[in-house]
Design a protein around this motif. Structure first.
Motif, PDB file in Angstrom:
ATOM      1  N   UNK A   1       2.358  -7.899  -5.309  1.00  0.00           N
ATOM      2  CA  UNK A   1       1.111  -7.712  -6.055  1.00  0.00           C
ATOM      3  C   UNK A   1      -0.120  -8.273  -5.351  1.00  0.00           C
ATOM      4  N   UNK A   2       0.058  -9.330  -4.550  1.00  0.00           N
ATOM      5  CA  UNK A   2      -1.099  -9.986  -3.947  1.00  0.00           C
ATOM      6  C   UNK A   2      -1.269  -9.690  -2.455  1.00  0.00           C
ATOM      7  N   UNK A   3      -0.181  -9.811  -1.705  1.00  0.00           N
ATOM      8  CA  UNK A   3      -0.298  -9.704  -0.246  1.00  0.00           C
ATOM      9  C   UNK A   3      -0.330  -8.262   0.247  1.00  0.00           C
ATOM     10  N   UNK A   4       0.450  -7.395  -0.406  1.00  0.00           N
ATOM     11  CA  UNK A   4       0.597  -6.042   0.133  1.00  0.00           C
ATOM     12  C   UNK A   4      -0.398  -5.028  -0.421  1.00  0.00           C
ATOM     13  N   UNK A   5      -0.963  -5.287  -1.614  1.00  0.00           N
ATOM     14  CA  UNK A   5      -1.881  -4.305  -2.198  1.00  0.00           C
ATOM     15  C   UNK A   5      -3.076  -3.992  -1.294  1.00  0.00           C
ATOM     16  N   UNK A   6      -3.754  -5.008  -0.727  1.00  0.00           N
ATOM     17  CA  UNK A   6      -4.859  -4.677   0.186  1.00  0.00           C
ATOM     18  C   UNK A   6      -4.392  -3.889   1.402  1.00  0.00           C
ATOM     19  N   UNK A   7      -3.184  -4.209   1.905  1.00  0.00           N
ATOM     20  CA  UNK A   7      -2.651  -3.463   3.050  1.00  0.00           C
ATOM     21  C   UNK A   7      -2.388  -2.010   2.688  1.00  0.00           C
ATOM     22  N   UNK A   8      -1.839  -1.802   1.485  1.00  0.00           N
ATOM     23  CA  UNK A   8      -1.541  -0.436   1.036  1.00  0.00           C
ATOM     24  C   UNK A   8      -2.821   0.382   0.954  1.00  0.00           C
ATOM     25  N   UNK A   9      -3.895  -0.226   0.430  1.00  0.00           N
ATOM     26  CA  UNK A   9      -5.165   0.489   0.309  1.00  0.00           C
ATOM     27  C   UNK A   9      -5.726   0.870   1.682  1.00  0.00           C
ATOM     28  N   UNK A  10      -5.656  -0.051   2.637  1.00  0.00           N
ATOM     29  CA  UNK A  10      -6.136   0.255   3.992  1.00  0.00           C
ATOM     30  C   UNK A  10      -5.262   1.325   4.654  1.00  0.00           C
ATOM     31  N   UNK A  11      -3.959   1.176   4.478  1.00  0.00           N
ATOM     32  CA  UNK A  11      -3.025   2.155   5.036  1.00  0.00           C
ATOM     33  C   UNK A  11      -3.284   3.538   4.439  1.00  0.00           C
ATOM     34  N   UNK A  12      -3.564   3.567   3.129  1.00  0.00           N
ATOM     35  CA  UNK A  12      -3.777   4.846   2.450  1.00  0.00           C
ATOM     36  C   UNK A  12      -4.973   5.581   3.026  1.00  0.00           C
ATOM     37  N   UNK A  13      -6.039   4.855   3.321  1.00  0.00           N
ATOM     38  CA  UNK A  13      -7.238   5.494   3.873  1.00  0.00           C
ATOM     39  C   UNK A  13      -6.936   6.133   5.232  1.00  0.00           C
ATOM     40  N   UNK A  14      -6.250   5.378   6.089  1.00  0.00           N
ATOM     41  CA  UNK A  14      -5.928   5.897   7.428  1.00  0.00           C
ATOM     42  C   UNK A  14      -4.953   7.066   7.340  1.00  0.00           C
TER      43      UNK A  14
END
Length: 570
Positions: free
Chosen positions: A126-139
């Protein structure tokens, strides 16, 4: 022989079957010997252990691990000679029988055991991976859209080379090819996930540093017998095969794909450029406070009946609230989120088709609610448009989850569920006898959910009602409705507005409609002067019969307009 085994057991707190073989004791005799010496000894498949030497310390260590939401290297607590199966059984059967608290137990190739608490797994997800998922999603979304464009261009070039004329039907086919479909787009790279976890858990990163790993060679799949350390083993065990993690990544990518596609085609709501987007967001933010306060004011009446014996009035008040104010609040919030995330206009419908287009500007999601005079809500019904009139209905709640970012779509869909199945397509449940029932709403659940998750959904915290705002809204609404009442000519409207005003003045609560049950609650109110219940009962009986006498209408109007209810005489 037995003395040697017992001596080893007392000294080390355990003994293995192999130790018995070495001194000529069979497994059966070894077990009998140890149990006779210490009846509390725990028998596993390949060893026996002393509970005080291993169970108690490991249990205490894991309890601490759970409280701190971290991990534990169990090799310092468990003998190296213990097999993986025995270690697993020890944890599951003797340390924590409650499987819900077990967490994750991982063994490396060299049989080193590591325990990871559920709290740690949840924090990472919930905390560490959510920002990564959002960045990954854009790319990843940009790659998906570019690939769709390339396929579309190739298709067009093939048609031009063949020299054929493009028909309208052919153009439609080409357009569909250029629109990416919702699909599985893979998950975050293993190295990115591991790096984020290492930053959050430096102790685990320190243990991992003793392993030599080439990051460019990392992949989610690993050959049997391979090992690249506890960090990567943990990532593979928890996220590599997790359908939930895969789904989170897919939802995020699909949401970004929808946004890019909408932007490319100019199909976003009110697509007049970035300035217009900022303007609409500002208008919504300004109206959001009033929406929250009006919602809470209307929720007061159902709340007041929670402990009442009149269940009919309670059920009616809750259902009315969910089908009007709550559904309208969910609708405004949903439209704003779709706008903010650039989701294609027309993908969702918010009213029944037979109601036609909504020409009332006050129903626009960014327009401020006139809480002083609002007495009706347009009936809300969330649905989706289906291509080519498919017989299979598209689930609008699932489409919200798939189209919007995880932290937005999931709680937004939950909000609609709390509104009840009457307010969205797919809200019916098929029973075993093939009969259908409407999924019930949840009044308390809706209010609690709105207060907790609005910040996550739309980026604005739910505006809690204070005493000053409460009094201001009651005062302005009373003045506005009294002003309207003096101008109204229709007997039906006079009765309707008069009853709403009287309910507010006697109960100190807002309602948008007064029914027989509401009148009954009002008649039983101890604060109402004696003359008022008599008149209200007369009106209630007349309403039940479908007619109200002219004299009663004018008397009701005078009552609603009088300055002091306590001095009113019929």
């Amino acid at each position: 022989q037995e003395r040697k085994i017992i001596a080893f057991f007392d000294t080390n707190g355990y003994v293995t079957i192999r130790h018995g073989d070495n001194v000529g004791l069979s497994k059966k005799r070894l077990v009998e010997c140890i149990l006779k010496h210490n009846p509390r000894a725990i028998t596993l498949d390949q060893c026996m252990i002393h509970p005080d030497v291993f169970v108690t310390p490991v249990q205490a260590a894991i309890e601490g691990c759970i409280e701190s939401e971290s991990f534990l290297d169990l090799s310092q607590y468990i003998p190296a000679q213990m097999t993986v199966a025995d270690c697993t059984n020890l944890i599951q059967d003797y340390i924590f029988v409650d499987g819900d608290r077990l967490g994750c137990l991982i063994f490396l190739v060299d049989k080193e055991p590591f325990y990871f608490s559920q709290g740690m797994v949840k924090h990472i997800s919930t905390k560490l991976l959510q920002p990564l998922i959002e960045d990954y999603a854009k790319t990843r979304a940009q790659e998906v859209v570019d690939r769709a464009d390339n396929i579309y261009n190739d298709h067009v070039e093939d048609g031009e080379q063949q020299g054929g004329k493009k028909t309208s039907k052919g153009r439609n086919r080409s357009r569909k090819i250029s629109e990416p479909e919702n699909e599985s787009h893979g998950i975050l790279p293993l190295a990115s996930v591991a790096d984020a976890i290492a930053r959050g858990y430096p102790d685990l990163a320190s243990i991992q540093s003793s392993y030599t790993v080439e990051k460019e060679d990392l992949c989610w799949d690993i050959e049997d017998g391979g090992s690249d350390g506890p960090l990567y083993a943990f990532c593979r065990a928890i996220f590599g095969t997790s359908r939930a993690f895969q789904k989170d990544c897919d939802r995020a990518v699909n949401a970004e794909v929808a946004k890019l596609t909408a932007m490319k085609k100019g199909m976003s709501i009110g697509s007049n450029g970035a300035a217009n987007v900022k303007n609409v967001e500002a208008l919504f933010e300004k109206s959001f406070k009033i929406s929250c306060h009006f919602l809470l004011m209307l929720a007061k009446y159902p709340k007041s009946l929670l402990d009442e014996e009149n269940t009919e009035a309670k059920d009616e008040a809750e259902a009315t609230f969910l089908n009007t104010a709550a559904a309208d609040f969910a609708r405004r919030l949903t439209e704003f989120c779709l706008f903010k995330n650039g989701v294609q206009n027309g993908l969702f419908h918010f009213f029944h088709e037979e109601d036609g287009d909504d020409s009332d500007e006050s129903n626009l999601f960014y327009k401020e609610i006139n809480s002083s005079s609002k007495r009706t809500f347009k009936r809300v019904f969330l649905s989706c448009s289906s291509d080519d009139h498919d017989s299979d209905q598209i689930d609008p709640l699932q489409l919200l989850r798939d189209t919007l970012p995880v932290g937005v779509g999931v709680p937004l869909a939950r909000m609609w569920i709390f509104c009840g199945g009457e307010n969205y397509s797919g809200g019916e449940r098929v029973q075993e006898d093939r009969s259908t029932t409407i999924r019930p709403g949840d009044f308390e659940g809706f209010v609690s959910h709105a207060e907790e998750y609005c910040l996550s959904i739309c980026g604005l915290p739910f505006k809690v009602l204070d005493k000053k705002s409460d009094k201001q809204m009651l005062f302005s609404r009373k003045k506005e409705l009294q002003s309207q009442l003096q101008e109204i000519k229709s007997d039906r409207e006079i009765v309707e507005v008069s009853l709403i005003l009287l309910f507010q003045r006697i109960k100190g609560m807002l309602v948008c409609k007064v029914t027989g049950n509401t009148l009954e609650v009002l008649c039983c109110d101890k604060k109402a002067p004696s003359a008022i219940p008599e008149l209200l009962k007369k009106v209630k009986n007349a309403l039940d019969d479908g007619t109200v006498e002219e004299g009663a209408v004018q008397e009701l109007k005078q009552l609603a307009l009088c300055k002091d209810l306590s001095n009113f005489h019929s």
